[in-house]
Motif scaffolding. Structure first.
Motif, PDB file in Angstrom:
ATOM      1  N   ARG A   1      69.042  91.094  42.823  1.00  0.00           N
ATOM      2  CA  ARG A   1      68.468  91.087  41.481  1.00  0.00           C
ATOM      3  C   ARG A   1      67.771  89.761  41.218  1.00  0.00           C
ATOM      4  NH1 ARG A   1      73.685  93.383  41.221  1.00  0.00           N
ATOM      5  NH2 ARG A   1      74.462  91.281  40.940  1.00  0.00           N
ATOM      6  N   PRO A   2      66.826  89.725  40.296  1.00  0.00           N
ATOM      7  CA  PRO A   2      66.185  88.451  39.943  1.00  0.00           C
ATOM      8  C   PRO A   2      67.237  87.427  39.532  1.00  0.00           C
ATOM      9  CG  PRO A   2      65.025  90.288  38.917  1.00  0.00           C
ATOM     10  CD  PRO A   2      66.273  90.858  39.540  1.00  0.00           C
ATOM     11  N   GLY A   3      67.143  86.245  40.089  1.00  0.00           N
ATOM     12  CA  GLY A   3      68.095  85.185  39.782  1.00  0.00           C
ATOM     13  C   GLY A   3      69.290  85.131  40.717  1.00  0.00           C
ATOM     14  N   ASP A   4      69.511  86.172  41.522  1.00  0.00           N
ATOM     15  CA  ASP A   4      70.619  86.145  42.484  1.00  0.00           C
ATOM     16  C   ASP A   4      70.333  85.118  43.578  1.00  0.00           C
ATOM     17  OD1 ASP A   4      72.113  88.053  41.202  1.00  0.00           O
ATOM     18  OD2 ASP A   4      71.654  89.674  42.609  1.00  0.00           O
ATOM     19  N   ALA A   5      71.366  84.416  43.996  1.00  0.00           N
ATOM     20  CA  ALA A   5      71.214  83.425  45.061  1.00  0.00           C
ATOM     21  C   ALA A   5      71.199  84.064  46.443  1.00  0.00           C
ATOM     22  CB  ALA A   5      72.335  82.405  44.978  1.00  0.00           C
ATOM     23  N   TRP A   6      71.729  85.295  46.541  1.00  0.00           N
ATOM     24  CA  TRP A   6      71.753  86.027  47.803  1.00  0.00           C
ATOM     25  C   TRP A   6      71.999  87.495  47.506  1.00  0.00           C
ATOM     26  CZ3 TRP A   6      74.823  81.480  47.555  1.00  0.00           C
ATOM     27  CH2 TRP A   6      76.031  81.652  46.894  1.00  0.00           C
ATOM     28  N   VAL A   7      71.975  88.298  48.550  1.00  0.00           N
ATOM     29  CA  VAL A   7      72.198  89.741  48.438  1.00  0.00           C
ATOM     30  C   VAL A   7      73.682  90.013  48.220  1.00  0.00           C
ATOM     31  CG1 VAL A   7      72.269  91.840  49.857  1.00  0.00           C
ATOM     32  CG2 VAL A   7      70.184  90.487  49.750  1.00  0.00           C
ATOM     33  N   PHE A   8      73.969  91.037  47.428  1.00  0.00           N
ATOM     34  CA  PHE A   8      75.336  91.520  47.251  1.00  0.00           C
ATOM     35  C   PHE A   8      75.402  92.957  47.760  1.00  0.00           C
ATOM     36  CE2 PHE A   8      75.194  88.075  44.256  1.00  0.00           C
ATOM     37  CZ  PHE A   8      76.447  87.503  44.354  1.00  0.00           C
TER      38      PHE A   8
ATOM     39  N   ILE B   1      64.304  79.351  49.873  1.00  0.00           N
ATOM     40  CA  ILE B   1      63.018  78.786  50.285  1.00  0.00           C
ATOM     41  C   ILE B   1      61.995  79.889  50.535  1.00  0.00           C
ATOM     42  CG2 ILE B   1      61.856  77.443  52.082  1.00  0.00           C
ATOM     43  CD1 ILE B   1      64.428  75.865  52.465  1.00  0.00           C
ATOM     44  N   ALA B   2      62.411  81.025  51.054  1.00  0.00           N
ATOM     45  CA  ALA B   2      61.499  82.107  51.449  1.00  0.00           C
ATOM     46  C   ALA B   2      61.796  83.370  50.642  1.00  0.00           C
ATOM     47  CB  ALA B   2      61.624  82.372  52.939  1.00  0.00           C
ATOM     48  N   LYS B   3      61.355  83.393  49.403  1.00  0.00           N
ATOM     49  CA  LYS B   3      61.676  84.492  48.492  1.00  0.00           C
ATOM     50  C   LYS B   3      61.121  85.826  48.977  1.00  0.00           C
ATOM     51  CE  LYS B   3      61.436  85.838  43.674  1.00  0.00           C
ATOM     52  NZ  LYS B   3      61.035  85.453  42.320  1.00  0.00           N
ATOM     53  N   GLU B   4      59.869  85.853  49.390  1.00  0.00           N
ATOM     54  CA  GLU B   4      59.248  87.108  49.826  1.00  0.00           C
ATOM     55  C   GLU B   4      59.947  87.673  51.063  1.00  0.00           C
ATOM     56  OE1 GLU B   4      57.085  88.860  48.061  1.00  0.00           O
ATOM     57  OE2 GLU B   4      57.303  87.271  46.574  1.00  0.00           O
ATOM     58  N   GLN B   5      60.318  86.811  51.990  1.00  0.00           N
ATOM     59  CA  GLN B   5      61.031  87.269  53.190  1.00  0.00           C
ATOM     60  C   GLN B   5      62.386  87.859  52.803  1.00  0.00           C
ATOM     61  OE1 GLN B   5      59.932  87.385  56.436  1.00  0.00           O
ATOM     62  NE2 GLN B   5      61.808  88.549  56.768  1.00  0.00           N
ATOM     63  N   ALA B   6      63.083  87.216  51.876  1.00  0.00           N
ATOM     64  CA  ALA B   6      64.380  87.723  51.436  1.00  0.00           C
ATOM     65  C   ALA B   6      64.234  89.094  50.780  1.00  0.00           C
ATOM     66  CB  ALA B   6      65.033  86.741  50.464  1.00  0.00           C
ATOM     67  N   ILE B   7      63.197  89.282  50.001  1.00  0.00           N
ATOM     68  CA  ILE B   7      62.957  90.582  49.364  1.00  0.00           C
ATOM     69  C   ILE B   7      62.681  91.644  50.419  1.00  0.00           C
ATOM     70  CG2 ILE B   7      61.357  91.850  47.879  1.00  0.00           C
ATOM     71  CD1 ILE B   7      61.137  89.238  46.200  1.00  0.00           C
ATOM     72  N   ARG B   8      61.860  91.311  51.421  1.00  0.00           N
ATOM     73  CA  ARG B   8      61.589  92.265  52.514  1.00  0.00           C
ATOM     74  C   ARG B   8      62.865  92.602  53.276  1.00  0.00           C
ATOM     75  NH1 ARG B   8      56.957  89.140  53.075  1.00  0.00           N
ATOM     76  NH2 ARG B   8      57.851  87.933  54.769  1.00  0.00           N
ATOM     77  N   ASP B   9      63.667  91.573  53.569  1.00  0.00           N
ATOM     78  CA  ASP B   9      64.918  91.798  54.299  1.00  0.00           C
ATOM     79  C   ASP B   9      65.889  92.651  53.490  1.00  0.00           C
ATOM     80  OD1 ASP B   9      63.883  90.269  56.340  1.00  0.00           O
ATOM     81  OD2 ASP B   9      65.143  88.514  55.935  1.00  0.00           O
ATOM     82  N   ALA B  10      65.995  92.383  52.196  1.00  0.00           N
ATOM     83  CA  ALA B  10      66.888  93.171  51.339  1.00  0.00           C
ATOM     84  C   ALA B  10      66.430  94.629  51.283  1.00  0.00           C
ATOM     85  CB  ALA B  10      66.941  92.577  49.934  1.00  0.00           C
ATOM     86  N   ARG B  11      65.128  94.844  51.185  1.00  0.00           N
ATOM     87  CA  ARG B  11      64.603  96.222  51.174  1.00  0.00           C
ATOM     88  C   ARG B  11      64.878  96.926  52.493  1.00  0.00           C
ATOM     89  NH1 ARG B  11      58.970  94.843  48.103  1.00  0.00           N
ATOM     90  NH2 ARG B  11      59.808  94.989  46.001  1.00  0.00           N
TER      91      ARG B  11
END
Length: 151
Positions: A100-107, A125-135
């Protein structure tokens, strides 16, 4: 699952690469500098020199621990490696993958009613990569386990 998210080939490892590189580089540089200072200072006795090296190794060890998190997905499930703990989950145990927006990591919402932080996917540091990985992890969980469709 969104149609723009393709399933990655398994096994796949998700980890904060840039954060890991910064932490490990900083740890090695700190180790070298603190050790060099301890060896260069002429007024230190051998015990004090050893304490400088020990302190440098302690700093390096902490930064290595902080760079440890990862999430490994394979055919049978997911292994979540956080700073000091490692947990193996079957796909069916993962109900939902949340970033979710503001989360420090995936839950990961689990079938036993708990939530497990997965520090291996973090938007620091890499917000877009984290979003891709979470998806990608969400798509894998939905296709292989009970996924969010069971709720």
């Amino acid at each position: 699952m969104s149609s723009d998210t393709t399933l990655p080939a398994l096994p796949v490892t998700f980890r904060p690469g840039r954060t890991r590189a910064v932490l490990l580089t900083l740890g090695v540089v700190m180790f070298v500098v603190i050790t060099a200072v301890g060896l260069i200072l002429e007024k230190l006795n051998p015990g004090e020199r050893v304490s400088f090296v020990f302190t440098a190794a302690l700093f390096l060890g902490v930064l290595v621990l902080l760079s440890r998190p990862k999430v490994v997905a394979d055919e049978d499930g997911v292994t979540v490696v956080n700073i000091t703990r490692k947990r193996r989950l079957a796909w069916a145990e993962i109900l939902r993958v949340n970033l979710r927006p503001g989360d420090a990591w995936v839950f990961l919402d689990l079938s036993d009613g708990t939530s497990l932080p997965a520090l291996g996917i973090q938007p620091g540091i890499a917000k877009e990569q984290a979003i891709r990985d979470a998806r990608a992890l969400r798509a894998l969980a939905e296709s292989r386990g009970t996924g969010s469709e069971s709720r």
